[in-house]
Each structure stands twice: as C-alpha cells, then as structure tokens.
Design an enzyme around this catalytic site. Structure first.
Site, PDB file in Angstrom:
ATOM      1  N   THR A 142      29.675  48.073  38.177  1.00  0.00           N
ATOM      2  CA  THR A 142      29.839  46.646  37.913  1.00  0.00           C
ATOM      3  C   THR A 142      30.562  45.949  39.060  1.00  0.00           C
ATOM      4  O   THR A 142      31.437  46.545  39.708  1.00  0.00           O
ATOM      5  CB  THR A 142      30.596  46.453  36.577  1.00  0.00           C
TER       6      THR A 142
ATOM      7  N   SER B  13      39.646  44.761  33.386  1.00  0.00           N
ATOM      8  CA  SER B  13      39.769  45.174  31.977  1.00  0.00           C
ATOM      9  C   SER B  13      39.741  46.701  31.970  1.00  0.00           C
ATOM     10  O   SER B  13      39.378  47.329  32.980  1.00  0.00           O
ATOM     11  CB  SER B  13      38.591  44.649  31.139  1.00  0.00           C
TER      12      SER B  13
ATOM     13  N   TYR C 281      37.647  48.435  30.413  1.00  0.00           N
ATOM     14  CA  TYR C 281      36.228  48.782  30.632  1.00  0.00           C
ATOM     15  C   TYR C 281      35.947  48.836  32.134  1.00  0.00           C
ATOM     16  O   TYR C 281      35.369  49.802  32.640  1.00  0.00           O
ATOM     17  CB  TYR C 281      35.316  47.754  29.946  1.00  0.00           C
ATOM     18  N   HIS C 282      36.348  47.768  32.842  1.00  0.00           N
ATOM     19  CA  HIS C 282      36.081  47.751  34.281  1.00  0.00           C
ATOM     20  C   HIS C 282      36.800  48.919  34.981  1.00  0.00           C
ATOM     21  O   HIS C 282      36.280  49.493  35.927  1.00  0.00           O
ATOM     22  CB  HIS C 282      36.494  46.405  34.890  1.00  0.00           C
TER      23      HIS C 282
ATOM     24  N   LYS D 233      34.740  52.024  34.941  1.00  0.00           N
ATOM     25  CA  LYS D 233      33.676  52.039  35.952  1.00  0.00           C
ATOM     26  C   LYS D 233      34.230  52.486  37.316  1.00  0.00           C
ATOM     27  O   LYS D 233      33.555  53.149  38.087  1.00  0.00           O
ATOM     28  CB  LYS D 233      33.052  50.649  36.078  1.00  0.00           C
TER      29      LYS D 233
END
Ligand code: NAD
Ligand code: USQ
Length: 397
Positions: free
Chosen positions: A144, A179, A181-182, A185
C-alpha cells in the site's frame, strides 16, 4: 500460466481471477471468507448483492466455459497452504488475502492483533511455502502507498539513493505507516525483501493507492459476477463512500480539513497493473517495488468532484467536515512517483465525471440496501485524551 490468487473472493481478488481466467491462464483461488464474516459481525454488507464463491465460479463456467478452482482455508494455516501450493504449483502468486481496513485495525486491541496475525503471519507462511515448493514462482504482493505515510519529500518507488557522511547507498525508502494495518504492510515488505535476498525468491510489491469503482470488463458480463462494494466506515474507501453518501442524501464525510492527499486508481487499472507485473516478472533474488496509482487527489477535491457530478444528475449534495477520527496530517506535501507501471505500458483510466456518474448509477440500483448507521465515522485512532492529531507534530510544507 498457473496462477494462484490469495483472497480471490474479495473486492479486487474476484475480478482479478476472472480476468486471468479469461486470458487463458489456469486459475486457483484461495479464501477463508473472513471479509464476509467481518461484515456479519458488524451487521453490514456489500452494497452490491454478491454471490457465494462457488456460485460465482459456476456462473463463470456457464457463461465462458472456463474453470476456476477454489480452495477454502486460511493463508496463515501452514499445512493448508503447503498443500494448496504443492498441488497447484503456481508460476505466479497474487497475494490479496489480508485484512485490508485501517479503521478495523484501529478499533481495538483484538482487531489490531487479528490484523497483524492475519497479514504478517499469513505472508510469512506464504514465503515458506514458496521456498519449499515453488522457489521460482513470482510473488505479486499487494502492499500500500500508505506504507510511506506523508513525508515532506518526494516519494520514490521502493528505494531511495542516500548520501550520508560522504558515502552513498540505495536503500529501502523510509516508512511512516498511518495505522496498525499500514504497519502490517510494512512488516510484510520487510519479510518479503528478506526472503528475496536470502532465499532468492522473486517478488513484486505493488504499493497500491486507494481503489475506486465497481465495474470491470468481466463483472459487467452478468450481475451475478458482481464484485463487492463497501461504503461503511470500516471497509468502505473514500470515493466509494462519497458516491453512496451522495445517493442516499448523507452529507459527504470529509474528515477534518480535507487536505489529506493520496494516490488513487480505478479498479480496472488495478487488474491491468497486476497483469503487467505477471507478464514482466521480477528476477530471482529481486524485490521489485511499483507504486500503483494513477492520480493524486485531496479528500476535499474528491468531495467537490462527487458533488459536481451528482449535481449534473439533479442530486443535491452537501459536504460536511467531520472531526477527524484518525491521527493524520490534514495539510501536507505529497508527491509520489508512479513511473514504473507506466513504463511497462499502463494506460490509466483517469477519474472524471463520467466515472462518477457510472458509479452513482450503480449505487442508485441498490440504494435500498444501504445501512445508514454504518456511514458515520466512529473508530477513533486515539480514543484517549490526545485529540486532533496531537501525536503528530505539524510540519512545514
Ligand atoms: P478484500 O477484503 O475485499 O479482499 C481480501 C480477501 O482476502 C477477502 O475475500 C478475505 O476474505 C480474504 N482473506 C483475508 N484474510 C485471509 C486469510 N488469512 N486467508 C484466506 N483469505 C483471506 O480487500 P480488497 O479491497 O480486495 O484488497 C485486497 C488487497 O489489496 C489487500 O491486501 C489490501 O490491503 C490491498 N489494497 C487494497 C486497496 C483498496 O483500496 N481496496 C488499496 C491498496 C491495497
Ligand atoms: N476519509 C475521509 N472521509 C471518509 C473516509 C476517508 O475524509 O469518509 C479520508 C481518510 O481520513 C484518509 C483518506 O480519506 O485520509 C483515505 O481513506 P480511505 O479509508 O479511503 O483509505 P485508507 O484507510 O488509506 O485505506 C484504503 C484501503 C487500504 C489501502 C489504502 C491505500 O482500505 O486497503 O491499503 O486505501 S493507501 O491509502 O494508499 O494507503
């Protein structure tokens, strides 16, 4: 080619599976339906009615005569994944199979841990399965753009040449994920890079921007082949959300001042980028990074675009600034490179009123399915005392 698509029941995975199948490749999809379950848990659903994976595959076969094989299980289950990889012997693995929502990862300790478990352990497991059974296969991993954050310098594609104390090197571009989530990644990228350096695997990390749109050439063949389309505060991405809000008469939910700028792309271009990566594999030992987006917009610009496009269809849309539930810079420098996919032949579908009209039309067909309570933002990045991004000092732009 034999192509394994992890997360093949998802927003991007299902259209990708059809695209590769239609181009004559042998496609196997893996999914554990967690995305469908997460929606059940919060009593929301895709705006588009979506068929079960097995029904989709059957419709696809009836319409085209082409087979797509499915395997149901979790990527972080080592035994399951080894079995799938050893049986399918893929030449290309497209890895979409992760928890993709930043708000979901920030909702609670449990969802944060679940996100990192699913994403980081899943990808690590995959690297071991590749090393054991298909060391020559090409991994195409969906990363991302948010791995980079919003630094006050130009964002390069994966690497940056640095001169420090008189010496030079080309190193991974610094990461400032926004975040948990990030962050997952970023951890994935580190592990994949390591596996290419140490085991000689080949990998392409597609640092994708925010995807919008509902239709691809294959989903347009039959409504039963539709892909999911989310608009709720957890799983909906911003432009898709704004289109639904416009149709149901909800003010467009611009978080804060709306200066947050990101890279965006049409779902059609996602499929083309993955196809281009598959047709032009990374070398053995190479960790190749492409920034996968076609244009940059601020949130405020997107809101104005949707408002203007909706007005042409006689819809009266208002834009409202909501207190930003996230900790992120609202005014910042943003200039990211995206040259590598263009060099491989990507011809972008740029965002304009025509596209917004077509999304608004599709949304209107399903407006009775919209769950209003799921629209307004509730997940706070920092539910404690520090409000309004206090953890991020504003920077000079
Ligand atoms: P999605 O949730 O619709 O698709 C992911 C699919 O993977 C789902 O069907 C889910 O059930 C499955 N899955 C999740 N964890 C799994 C596991 N452990 N084992 C097996 N299956 C699993 O999400 P999407 O929007 O299609 O995103 C796909 C990928 O692209 C994600 O990795 C996401 O981070 C990345 N991405 C998405 C966007 C976007 O705007 N949609 C932008 C950039 C990157
Ligand atoms: N935003 C609003 N109003 C909304 C929703 C979002 O102003 O109603 C703002 C957010 O604050 C943020 C921007 O719009 O500044 C983008 O938010 P988003 O929810 O559309 O996207 P994001 O959380 O970044 O995540 C999405 C996907 C994720 C992918 C990422 C690409 O869900 O899987 O990795 O886009 S990127 O943003 O480049 O990291």
């Amino acid at each position: 080619m034999r192509i394994l698509i992890l997360g093949g029941d998802g927003y991007l995975g299902w259209p990708t599976a059809m695209r590769f199948s239609r181009s004559g490749h042998e496609v196997t999809v893996v999914d554990n339906f967690s995305r469908r379950r997460w929606h059940l848990d919060q009593s929301t659903d895709s705006l588009t009615p979506i068929y079960t994976l097995e029904d989709r595959i059957e419709v696809w076969k009836d319409l085209t005569g082409l087979e797509i094989t499915s395997r149901i299980g979790s990527i972080e289950d080592a035994e399951f994944l080894d079995e799938v990889v050893a049986e399918a012997l893929p030449e290309v693995i497209v890895h979409y199979g992760e928890q993709p929502s930043a708000p979901y990862s920030m909702r609670s300790r449990q969802t944060a841990v679940e996100t990192q478990q699913t994403n980081v352990i899943g990808t690590l497991n995959l690297l071991f399965s590749m090393q054991s059974f298909v060391p020559d296969a090409h991994l195409i991993k969906l990363g991302t753009m948010g791995e980079y954050g919003t630094p006050n310098i130009d964002i390069e594609e994966g690497y940056i040449e640095i001169e420090h104390n008189g010496r030079k090197d080309t190193l991974p571009f610094p990461k400032l994920p926004g975040s948990l989530y990030h962050c997952s990644k970023v951890h994935d990228s580190t592990n994949i890079h390591f596996a290419t350096r140490i085991w000689g695997l080949r990998a392409t990390d597609l640092n994708q921007g925010v995807v919008y749109g509902i239709e691809t050439d294959e989903t347009a063949l039959d409504p039963r082949l539709a892909t999911r389309f989310d608009y709720d505060e957890t799983f909906g991405t911003v432009l898709n959300r704004f289109c639904v809000q416009a149709v149901v008469g909800h003010p467009l939910t611009v978080y804060g001042s709306g200066g947050q700028t990101r890279g965006y792309l049409n779902i059609r271009d996602t499929l083309r980028c993955v196809e281009l990566a598959a047709e032009n594999p990374a070398d053995r030992g190479e960790f190749r990074v492409f920034n996968q987006f076609t244009e940059q917009f601020s949130v405020a610009e997107l809101a104005e675009l949707v408002k203007g496009s909706a007005a042409q269809l006689d819809m009266d849309v208002t834009i409202e600034s909501f207190p930003n539930p996230r900790v992120e810079l609202e005014q910042h420098y943003y200039n990211a490179s995206n040259q590598k996919l263009l060099d491989l032949g990507l011809e972008p579908h740029y965002l304009g009123e025509e596209l917004v009209h077509s999304v608004l039309d599709s949304v209107r067909q399903h407006r009775d399915r919209v769950v209003f309570r799921a629209i307004t933002p509730k997940t706070q990045w920092n539910p404690g005392e520090l409000e309004g991004g206090a953890l991020l000092a504003p920077r000079e732009t």
